[in-house]
Design an enzyme around this catalytic site. Structure first.
Site, mmCIF file in Angstrom:
data_model
loop_
_atom_site.group_PDB
_atom_site.id
_atom_site.type_symbol
_atom_site.label_atom_id
_atom_site.label_comp_id
_atom_site.label_asym_id
_atom_site.label_seq_id
_atom_site.Cartn_x
_atom_site.Cartn_y
_atom_site.Cartn_z
ATOM 1 N N ASP A 87 18.963 -0.759 3.729
ATOM 2 C CA ASP A 87 17.774 0.104 3.688
ATOM 3 C C ASP A 87 18.248 1.555 3.638
ATOM 4 O O ASP A 87 18.978 2.002 4.528
ATOM 5 C CB ASP A 87 16.927 -0.176 4.933
ATOM 6 C CG ASP A 87 15.538 0.434 4.848
ATOM 7 O OD1 ASP A 87 15.377 1.500 4.215
ATOM 8 O OD2 ASP A 87 14.606 -0.140 5.447
ATOM 9 N N ASP A 98 12.161 6.042 0.276
ATOM 10 C CA ASP A 98 12.699 5.005 1.157
ATOM 11 C C ASP A 98 12.697 3.695 0.354
ATOM 12 O O ASP A 98 11.685 3.348 -0.256
ATOM 13 C CB ASP A 98 11.734 4.957 2.361
ATOM 14 C CG ASP A 98 12.108 4.009 3.473
ATOM 15 O OD1 ASP A 98 13.128 3.331 3.357
ATOM 16 O OD2 ASP A 98 11.348 3.961 4.469
ATOM 17 N N HIS A 158 4.600 2.298 5.637
ATOM 18 C CA HIS A 158 4.210 3.563 6.280
ATOM 19 C C HIS A 158 4.033 4.667 5.254
ATOM 20 O O HIS A 158 4.705 4.667 4.216
ATOM 21 C CB HIS A 158 5.296 3.971 7.288
ATOM 22 C CG HIS A 158 6.687 3.900 6.717
ATOM 23 N ND1 HIS A 158 7.311 4.988 6.156
ATOM 24 C CD2 HIS A 158 7.548 2.862 6.546
ATOM 25 C CE1 HIS A 158 8.501 4.624 5.701
ATOM 26 N NE2 HIS A 158 8.677 3.327 5.916
ATOM 27 N N HIS A 166 7.828 8.338 8.987
ATOM 28 C CA HIS A 166 6.538 7.728 9.297
ATOM 29 C C HIS A 166 5.523 8.852 9.467
ATOM 30 O O HIS A 166 5.526 9.561 10.459
ATOM 31 C CB HIS A 166 6.624 6.889 10.577
ATOM 32 C CG HIS A 166 7.294 5.569 10.366
ATOM 33 N ND1 HIS A 166 6.595 4.391 10.239
ATOM 34 C CD2 HIS A 166 8.593 5.238 10.212
ATOM 35 C CE1 HIS A 166 7.438 3.392 10.032
ATOM 36 N NE2 HIS A 166 8.667 3.881 10.020
ATOM 37 N N GLU A 191 6.877 -2.293 2.581
ATOM 38 C CA GLU A 191 8.083 -3.052 2.936
ATOM 39 C C GLU A 191 7.792 -4.349 3.671
ATOM 40 O O GLU A 191 7.846 -4.399 4.884
ATOM 41 C CB GLU A 191 9.087 -2.193 3.710
ATOM 42 C CG GLU A 191 8.557 -1.444 4.901
ATOM 43 C CD GLU A 191 9.669 -0.632 5.581
ATOM 44 O OE1 GLU A 191 10.806 -1.126 5.706
ATOM 45 O OE2 GLU A 191 9.393 0.502 5.996
ATOM 46 N N GLU A 286 11.677 -3.189 -0.293
ATOM 47 C CA GLU A 286 10.917 -1.947 -0.066
ATOM 48 C C GLU A 286 10.983 -1.010 -1.263
ATOM 49 O O GLU A 286 12.032 -0.849 -1.882
ATOM 50 C CB GLU A 286 11.474 -1.214 1.168
ATOM 51 C CG GLU A 286 10.727 0.079 1.489
ATOM 52 C CD GLU A 286 11.193 0.737 2.788
ATOM 53 O OE1 GLU A 286 12.349 0.508 3.193
ATOM 54 O OE2 GLU A 286 10.399 1.479 3.382
#
Ligand code: MN
Ligand code: MN
Length: 300
Positions: A87, A98, A158, A166, A191, A286
């Protein structure tokens, strides 16, 4: 619109760098490799391509679902037959994207990874401004269950923002009543996390932490803690960091006490490592997306 043109362009640049790094990293992860080498390779690739890591590269293996990065001098290796989540994030002037992928060295893990990818794809194909969070969660859960697996109920997607991983809104990976709507112009990381059907299907905090974040710049007792805190504030602001990134800031014999002081005074906080409650393996996929009225644009 929450972001102007210039800001959206920074998200685009961030996402393009991250996509290129992810694709390179997919072919890099091997059994018996040092996890530290994976972390450093990903973070160095991000820097080489002109970005900054938005957070330490997470390499979470088997039942470890998230939030593991190599501590300094980590000797952990990728076990044979394991399932590995990588990640990674990029920030450009604080604008965060992300992404994550799963590499598995066993067939069940490969199926779980495919289910996570399919759930992500389904969410991407259906998301748009005005859809409810409940609808997205339901789509993800149904897709994962149709493949014979179970989503992790207490890990979510998020919203992201400037210097924020976040940014306030959580996107569920399970069904449930949630009338909050996705907003056009906002940017979200989607994700899904997938585990085995007989797993508990949630994660617990482990005692260990490997990732940290500034909470509040406050006065310190020691000058060493002050120097360390200044380094954290200047270099990472409110984004997560690894202890690896602090090496060399202080003399080695002063570092440990200074770091402990920052933790105990709550100038910085730690993120616990997340482990599946029944110790079953976990896969993850993700992407970061920009929401439009009609759908979304995948930035990563
Ligand atoms: Mn991520
Ligand atoms: Mn994320």
């Amino acid at each position: 619109m929450p972001y102007d043109k210039e800001e959206i362009e920074k998200f685009h640049v961030s996402g393009r760098i991250l996509r290129a790094v992810r694709e390179e990293m997919k072919g890099f992860v091997r059994e018996n490799m040092l996890v530290l080498d994976i972390c450093e390779m990903a973070e160095n690739l991000i820097r080489r391509k002109g970005g900054k890591p938005a957070f330490p590269c997470n390499v979470s293996i088997n039942e470890v679902a998230a939030h593991y990065t190599s501590p300094p001098n980590d000797t952990l290796r990728v076990p044979e037959g394991s399932t590995v989540k990588v990640d990674i994030g990029v920030q450009i002037d604080g604008y965060v994207t992300d992404t994550a992928f799963t590499v598995s060295f066993n067939s069940e893990g490969k199926s779980m990874a495919a289910a996570a990818e399919l759930a992500l794809k389904t969410a991407i194909e259906n998301i748009h401004g005005d859809i409810t969070l409940g609808t997205i969660g339901n789509l993800i859960e149904v897709t994962v269950k149709n493949r014979g697996f179970k989503p992790i109920s207490n890990l979510t997607g998020h919203s992201v923002g400037r210097y924020l991983i976040h940014a306030g809104t959580s996107i569920p990976n399970v069904s449930g009543f949630n009338p909050t709507k996705i907003k056009t112009g906002e940017i979200y990381a989607l994700e899904p996390f997938v585990t085995l059907p007989d797993a508990v299907g949630r994660v617990d905090d482990q005692e260990q932490s490997t990732i940290y974040r500034l909470v509040k710049a406050k006065s310190t007792k020691s000058s060493e803690a002050k120097k360390l805190l200044k380094h954290i504030e200047t270099n990472f602001r409110t984004l997560p960091f690894a202890e690896r990134w602090l090496m060399g800031v202080l003399p080695a014999d002063k570092y440990k006490a200074a770091f402990r002081e920052l933790l105990s005074s709550k100038a910085i906080m730690s993120y616990p490592v997340f482990v599946e409650a029944s110790k079953k393996p976990v896969a993850q996929a993700e992407h970061t997306v920009l929401i439009t009225d009609e759908g979304c644009e995948v930035l990563t």
